[in-house]
Design a protein around this motif. Structure first.
Motif, mmCIF file in Angstrom:
data_model
loop_
_atom_site.group_PDB
_atom_site.id
_atom_site.type_symbol
_atom_site.label_atom_id
_atom_site.label_comp_id
_atom_site.label_asym_id
_atom_site.label_seq_id
_atom_site.Cartn_x
_atom_site.Cartn_y
_atom_site.Cartn_z
ATOM 1 N N PHE A 1 -6.149 -8.472 -6.020
ATOM 2 C CA PHE A 1 -6.974 -9.568 -6.514
ATOM 3 C C PHE A 1 -6.179 -10.452 -7.469
ATOM 4 O O PHE A 1 -6.226 -11.680 -7.391
ATOM 5 C CB PHE A 1 -8.222 -9.023 -7.222
ATOM 6 C CG PHE A 1 -9.194 -10.086 -7.610
ATOM 7 C CD1 PHE A 1 -10.102 -10.583 -6.687
ATOM 8 C CD2 PHE A 1 -9.181 -10.645 -8.883
ATOM 9 C CE1 PHE A 1 -10.982 -11.595 -7.032
ATOM 10 C CE2 PHE A 1 -10.046 -11.658 -9.223
ATOM 11 C CZ PHE A 1 -10.960 -12.134 -8.302
ATOM 12 N N LEU B 1 -7.075 3.063 -4.398
ATOM 13 C CA LEU B 1 -7.900 1.964 -3.910
ATOM 14 C C LEU B 1 -8.236 1.006 -5.047
ATOM 15 O O LEU B 1 -8.121 -0.209 -4.912
ATOM 16 C CB LEU B 1 -9.188 2.513 -3.296
ATOM 17 C CG LEU B 1 -9.169 2.701 -1.795
ATOM 18 C CD1 LEU B 1 -10.495 3.248 -1.323
ATOM 19 C CD2 LEU B 1 -8.861 1.388 -1.090
ATOM 20 N N ILE B 2 -8.630 1.575 -6.181
ATOM 21 C CA ILE B 2 -9.002 0.727 -7.319
ATOM 22 C C ILE B 2 -7.788 -0.087 -7.779
ATOM 23 O O ILE B 2 -7.861 -1.308 -7.940
ATOM 24 C CB ILE B 2 -9.562 1.588 -8.479
ATOM 25 C CG1 ILE B 2 -10.910 2.179 -8.050
ATOM 26 C CG2 ILE B 2 -9.719 0.752 -9.741
ATOM 27 C CD1 ILE B 2 -11.462 3.210 -9.010
ATOM 28 N N THR C 1 -4.827 2.693 1.059
ATOM 29 C CA THR C 1 -4.319 1.970 -0.099
ATOM 30 C C THR C 1 -3.359 0.875 0.353
ATOM 31 O O THR C 1 -3.437 -0.265 -0.078
ATOM 32 C CB THR C 1 -3.586 2.944 -1.034
ATOM 33 O OG1 THR C 1 -4.450 4.018 -1.316
ATOM 34 C CG2 THR C 1 -3.171 2.266 -2.297
ATOM 35 N N LEU D 1 -4.600 -2.435 2.181
ATOM 36 C CA LEU D 1 -5.042 -3.555 1.358
ATOM 37 C C LEU D 1 -3.895 -4.537 1.179
ATOM 38 O O LEU D 1 -4.050 -5.737 1.369
ATOM 39 C CB LEU D 1 -5.500 -3.056 -0.005
ATOM 40 C CG LEU D 1 -6.849 -2.381 -0.065
ATOM 41 C CD1 LEU D 1 -7.112 -1.897 -1.472
ATOM 42 C CD2 LEU D 1 -7.918 -3.363 0.356
ATOM 43 N N VAL E 1 -4.024 -8.129 3.464
ATOM 44 C CA VAL E 1 -4.309 -9.313 2.670
ATOM 45 C C VAL E 1 -3.360 -10.461 3.038
ATOM 46 O O VAL E 1 -3.649 -11.620 2.811
ATOM 47 C CB VAL E 1 -4.229 -8.983 1.153
ATOM 48 C CG1 VAL E 1 -2.799 -8.870 0.708
ATOM 49 C CG2 VAL E 1 -4.976 -10.014 0.339
ATOM 50 N N TYR F 1 -10.685 -11.961 -0.184
ATOM 51 C CA TYR F 1 -10.981 -10.541 -0.251
ATOM 52 C C TYR F 1 -11.885 -10.065 0.890
ATOM 53 O O TYR F 1 -11.797 -8.933 1.329
ATOM 54 C CB TYR F 1 -11.732 -10.286 -1.562
ATOM 55 C CG TYR F 1 -11.095 -9.281 -2.461
ATOM 56 C CD1 TYR F 1 -9.714 -9.215 -2.600
ATOM 57 C CD2 TYR F 1 -11.879 -8.389 -3.190
ATOM 58 C CE1 TYR F 1 -9.147 -8.299 -3.450
ATOM 59 C CE2 TYR F 1 -11.303 -7.473 -4.033
ATOM 60 C CZ TYR F 1 -9.945 -7.431 -4.161
ATOM 61 O OH TYR F 1 -9.387 -6.532 -4.985
ATOM 62 N N LEU G 1 -11.879 -6.392 2.806
ATOM 63 C CA LEU G 1 -12.821 -5.314 2.524
ATOM 64 C C LEU G 1 -13.609 -4.959 3.781
ATOM 65 O O LEU G 1 -13.868 -3.784 4.049
ATOM 66 C CB LEU G 1 -13.797 -5.746 1.424
ATOM 67 C CG LEU G 1 -13.163 -5.855 0.049
ATOM 68 C CD1 LEU G 1 -14.206 -6.277 -0.971
ATOM 69 C CD2 LEU G 1 -12.557 -4.515 -0.363
ATOM 70 N N LEU H 1 -6.949 -2.714 -5.222
ATOM 71 C CA LEU H 1 -7.929 -3.805 -5.244
ATOM 72 C C LEU H 1 -7.652 -4.747 -6.404
ATOM 73 O O LEU H 1 -7.656 -5.969 -6.248
ATOM 74 C CB LEU H 1 -9.352 -3.230 -5.350
ATOM 75 C CG LEU H 1 -9.941 -2.676 -4.053
ATOM 76 C CD1 LEU H 1 -11.259 -1.970 -4.319
ATOM 77 C CD2 LEU H 1 -10.141 -3.792 -3.043
#
Lengths: 266, 783
Positions: free
Chosen positions: B615, B607-608, B662, B665, B669, B632, B636, B611
């Motif tokens: 981004f 996830l990190i 995961t 995202l 997006v 974002y 989220l 993200l």
């Protein structure tokens, strides 16, 4: 040359004898083998060191004195007495077998830690002998009548000429399918034996690794049994082997299980 | 730019492009016959992972088998009668003859070692050497079983209605074939008994079959549904075929290269066809725009060029984001997840290459009158969908504050839900409750000690240490303590043998059902036992040097947490009763726990990473961190809402779901990218004014026109994945539900919340109106 026929007979004689030797049936070969391997002498004593080795090479050692006395002819009753030295926590344990060809053995064990003699059921002669890869049958023999024996061919183990005998159990109770034994033509000792399971794959292999003459009796003093499926094997060395020592019958009794005479066990 | 020349080339030499693609696809198709599947859960972690190395070591030290098939036999009137026992004996006999079965260690009534005393004679040997011939023998068997810790909950249930035959397999044996043979054997027995054939090899086999089903049946169905959906949206058969053709080619090339490079297909990668098909729908934006442009211009080739220019940037960046989202998986610790991530990232790149070559090439062949007919409805004013989206965008743009507040309330609720999330991987629960595996597992768990097996390896630095009465009593105490846990069904250790022998030697007197007082006694008992027992009986519980003991813990559930409780309990016990030993967990239950924790770690890490990567891609695309932040929010929001629902519903958060979060995202997006890119482009095209009215107008246009592409994209995606809701394995269903809801939600939230955010943050976002106008429309300048 009036006596030409004598020469002829003389020339043919060895042929006749070898022909007779060849004519030995599988059963006869196995009987002779049993006598040579499991019944030599009136009695027998050895210090036995067994190494139980797993496939990673880890060893467990059993050391014992083994006494045997024949009660009659080869193939008849026998009495065995075992005194354990190792592993150390079983020192003084003793084990006695009265072996009868046509029925279940009698077995007794003395457990020194609780000072108890216990009869042990002998329901299965095919079970492991003191945790080794040998079964009771491998150690003290299987009744010749339990199997059909056929001399399949002749072969060699090393430079020794052998009968190659196939033995197939008559009943269905045996846990193996058949076995092939290489029996030395001169000493009648089994030099090699392969046991096949019921699926017809080879799973156990016996080999006589060293033969020595003791009091004129050819004796297998080092032997190995290997389980081909698990990779586990047991190596046995007979030290201080001796025959015809004049063991009394009374030695093989419950009383001596508790207190075996020093002269016999050391 | 390369992409532009690729498009140009494809329009000029469309036939060459198409034939080259067909040839390439066929080339990869040739790899398909070499397909291998890997359904072994152990391969979730690499072979050299600590837990697998250790488990192999334990298997070796204690002569344990990697694979065991368990045959359950149940008779509602009890199995202890001559008929049932006769059947059990016959079945066991037949099983012993099967190729690949480690016959010497098969444990059932006729083969399991028991220790009894009859008429003062100690008997160590098979519990029931043959079928009983009389009622008296049955009764003798009953009394031998009663309360015997060597047997109860292992080969006989407490109520006497269920028995089990444990069939270990030789290394390399074919578990599926053997399980099939066993089923045939039990099918040959007529009687009231019910039979269950379970165990790892059976589960793996079923799993593999279901995987093929997903790939061979469900993927094509998903394709058909998408085809129909596209056809309904565009009413042009050749366009629908184009989309499907592109998807098929990308799938074949990706899977072909996976197989060709020697990777086996695993649960994750078996979902790849559906994923790629869904990702292929991103090209819907090209068709969407093409239709609008064609209607405006009426010139096909010009419309193609313009379309490609207008959508190239968002399409490229969405592809990049998707590929990056999947590529993040390459950093995970779970092997099938890595392979899956690499596979989809590769497939996404292939798909995008097609977007700029194959799609324009095919578009040149589309008959003009057909497009004209289909494109007629494609107008913001006339289209019902567009009008609806216009209204949705209008809510966000018109009442931004209220929209945001409503959103915040939902976020608050969702956060409460996320705290209820329970990470757990229960691989048996991956099968549906009605599946043979689940039924067998449930039945065996109810009747016997538990099907999930864990070990606690007790190690000392001293040889013979295990034989000491202190250690034996310690083991026994640990067992009793563990058995107080509800998840523990049965425990077994060398102490059970010692106690049993002690009791039997003393005329079965329960007073002697204890560990004896001296080490020599323990040693002599075990020696006595080993003289007649199967070698594996002792080997399974102690090492040859008596330095290590193996305590078996049968668990009633496959939940990973069960083993954690066992380990904690062992720890507590050891603190209360210090002994110079270390206790290390092992076995499949331990593997599941380790793996479960890896999944959790991977989830957080993934996830990190996702993200951050997303981004960065957003910021690069928009050349603005502010716009990236705005983009974002819907993303989220969507994820939070779904997590919240997962938490409230109480569904186990398992590996497939964590992988999905995961990935989602990177996929969700896309909508933000399309929306913001096209919005800023439109704003620039219409003069660059950032007055409230101009911004609102642009937002509503975006919601209606590219918004329609977004909604179509989401619908297609959802349509494809909805098929998985009917799939035979629960992870597939969960993934299907996750993607369907995520796609629809994020499309809706994008169209609703981006206008609201942009309106609220208008001054902040456009504080340098010049710069914003300069950068965003750069690509449109070539018009």
């Amino acid at each position: 040359m009036k006596h030409w026929w004598i020469w002829l007979i003389a020339a043919l004689l060895p042929l006749a004898f070898s022909g007779q030797a060849q004519a030995l049936t599988g059963e006869e070969v196995m009987k002779k083998s049993q006598a040579a391997f499991l019944y030599p002498g009136k009695d027998f004593k050895a210090r036995v060191v067994m190494k139980l080795i797993n496939k990673d090479g880890q060893e467990r050692v059993r050391e014992m004195t083994m006494l045997r006395k024949n009660m009659g002819e080869a193939g008849g009753d026998q009495k065995y007495f075992m005194y354990f030295f190792r592993p150390t926590d079983v020192k003084d344990m003793t084990f006695m077998i009265h072996k009868y060809p046509a029925r279940d053995d009698d077995r007794w064990m003395f457990i020194p830690a609780i000072s108890m003699v216990k009869r042990i059921a002998a329901q299965d002669k095919r079970s492991s002998f003191v945790g080794s890869d040998f079964t009771y049958e491998d150690v003290s023999g299987r009744d010749i009548e339990d199997d059909d024996h056929i001399v399949e061919r002749e072969g060699k183990v090393g430079d020794r000429d052998c009968y190659v005998v196939k033995s197939t159990p008559k009943g269905s109770d045996a846990d193996f399918g058949h076995k092939i034994t290489w029996v030395d033509k001169t000493s009648f000792l089994p030099l090699k034996e392969e046991q096949y399971d019921k699926k017809n794959t080879r799973y156990k292999q016996f080999s006589a690794d060293e033969i020595a003459e003791v009091k004129g009796i050819p004796t297998v003093v080092r032997r190995t049994m290997k389980n081909l499926q698990t990779g586990h094997r047991t190596e046995v060395a007979y030290l201080k082997t001796d025959y015809n020592l004049g063991m009394e019958d009374s030695l093989f009794s419950e009383r001596f299980l508790r207190q075996p005479p020093r002269k016999w066990v050391d | 730019m390369f992409k532009f020349s690729l498009v140009e080339f494809s329009i000029r030499r469309p036939k060459l492009v198409i034939w080259a693609t067909v040839a390439l696809t066929l080339l990869f198709l040739t790899q398909f016959p070499n397909i291998k599947t890997d359904t072994n859960p152990k391969n979730m972690l690499p072979e050299n992972s600590d837990v697998r190395v250790w488990n192999n070591e334990v298997d070796k030290t204690f002569a344990l088998y990697e694979d065991t098939i368990v045959v359950g036999v149940r008779n509602d009137d009890g199995v202890l009668n001559r008929e049932t026992l006769g059947r059990i004996a016959r079945i066991t006999d037949e099983i012993l003859k099967l190729e690949g079965v480690a016959s010497r260690d098969v444990n059932g009534f006729t083969t399991i070692t028991n220790v009894t005393a009859e008429d003062g004679t100690l008997k160590v040997g098979p519990l029931m050497p043959g079928a009983p011939h009389s009622q008296a023998e049955v009764e003798a068997l009953r009394s031998a079983l009663s309360g015997n810790p060597l047997l109860v909950d292992r080969v006989i249930s407490k109520d006497g209605k269920t028995t089990a035959i444990y069939v270990p397999l030789e290394k390399g044996a074919n578990g599926a074939v053997i399980a099939g043979n066993i089923r045939e054997i039990v099918a040959g027995e007529k009687g009231p008994e019910r039979y269950y054939v379970a165990g790892d090899p059976v589960a793996r086999d079923t799993f593999g079959a279901e995987m093929f089903k997903l790939m061979g049946i469900f993927s094509p169905i998903a394709g058909m549904i998408m085809f129909i959906a596209i056809q309904l949206m565009f009413r042009n058969l050749s366009l629908s075929f184009t989309m499907m053709g592109v998807a098929m080619a990308a799938i074949i090339i990706s899977i072909g290269s996976l197989i060709g490079t020697g990777y086996p297909v695993h649960i994750m990668s078996s979902m790849a066809p559906v994923f790629l098909m869904a990702i292929a729908t991103d090209s819907i934006h090209i068709f969407n725009e093409f239709y609008f442009r064609y209607r405006e211009r009426g010139d096909k080739l010009a419309a193609i060029r313009e379309t490609m220019q207008a959508v190239s940037r968002p399409v490229r960046f969405t592809a990049l984001a998707t590929a990056a989202g999947f590529a993040v998986l390459l950093f995970m610790n779970i092997v099938p997840v890595q392979v899956f991530g690499g596979l989809i990232a590769f497939g996404t790149v292939v798909l995008r290459l097609f977007s700029f070559s194959l799609i324009p090439a095919i578009l040149t062949f589309v008959k003009e009158e057909k497009i004209a007919k289909a494109a007629k409805g494609e107008s913001v004013e006339l289209d019902r969908t567009a009008r609806f989206l216009h209204r949705v965008g209008g809510i966000g743009a018109g009442r931004p504050l209220a929209t945001m507040l409503a959103g915040l309330v939902l976020v608050g609720i969702a956060i409460v839900g996320t705290t209820k999330i329970h990470v757990n991987n229960n691989m048996v629960a991956w099968f549906k409750p009605s599946s043979e595996i689940r039924i067998a597992d449930t039945a065996m768990n109810q009747a016997l000690g538990g099907t999930s097996l864990g070990y606690l390896v007790v190690q000392s630095g001293e040889p013979e240490f295990i034989k000491s009465p202190e250690t034996m009593r310690w083991l026994e105490g640990l067992q009793r303590y563990l058995e107080t846990l509800p998840v523990v069904g049965k425990t077994f250790s060398v102490a059970d043998y010692v106690k049993r022998i002690n009791r039997v030697l003393h005329d079965d007197d329960p007073k002697f059902d204890v560990v004896p007082d001296t080490q020599d006694t323990v040693g002599q008992y075990l020696f006595l036992f080993s003289m007649s027992a199967k070698p594996s009986d002792l080997d399974n519980v102690v090492d040859p040097g008596f330095q290590k003991a193996n305590l078996w813990v049968q668990l009633k559930t496959w939940d990973a947490e069960a083993m954690r409780q066992v380990i904690q309990a062992a720890d507590t016990y050891q603190k209360a009763h210090p002994l110079a030993v270390t206790v290390k967990p092992a076995g499949i239950a331990w593997f599941n726990l380790v793996w479960n924790d890896e999944v959790l770690g991977d989830l957080v890490l993934g996830l990190i990473l996702a993200l951050v990567v997303v981004f960065v891609i957003l910021a690069l695309d928009f050349r603005s961190a502010k716009w990236a932040l705005v983009a974002y929010v819907p993303l989220l929001f969507t994820i939070l809402l779904i997590y919240g629902v997962v938490g409230f519903v109480g569904k186990d958060f398992d590996m497939p779901l964590s992988v999905m979060s995961t990935l989602s995202l990177g996929m969700a997006v896309d909508f933000s990218i399309h929306f913001i890119s096209r919005f800023r482009q439109h704003l620039a095209e219409s003069g660059g004014a950032t007055s409230e009215a101009a911004v609102r107008e642009a937002l509503l246009w975006t919601a209606a026109r590219p918004g329609k592409g977004i909604l179509r994209n989401a619908l297609l995606f959802a349509a494809a994945f909805s098929v998985m809701l009917a799939a035979p394995l629960t992870p597939y269903m969960a993934v299907g539900a996750f993607i369907v809801s995520m796609m629809l939600l994020s499309a809706l939230l994008t169209i609703l919340y981006l206008p609201a955010l942009v309106m609220l943050g208008r001054n902040w976002l456009f504080d340098q109106p010049k710069l914003a106008a300069d950068t965003a429309p750069a690509i449109v300048k070539g018009d």
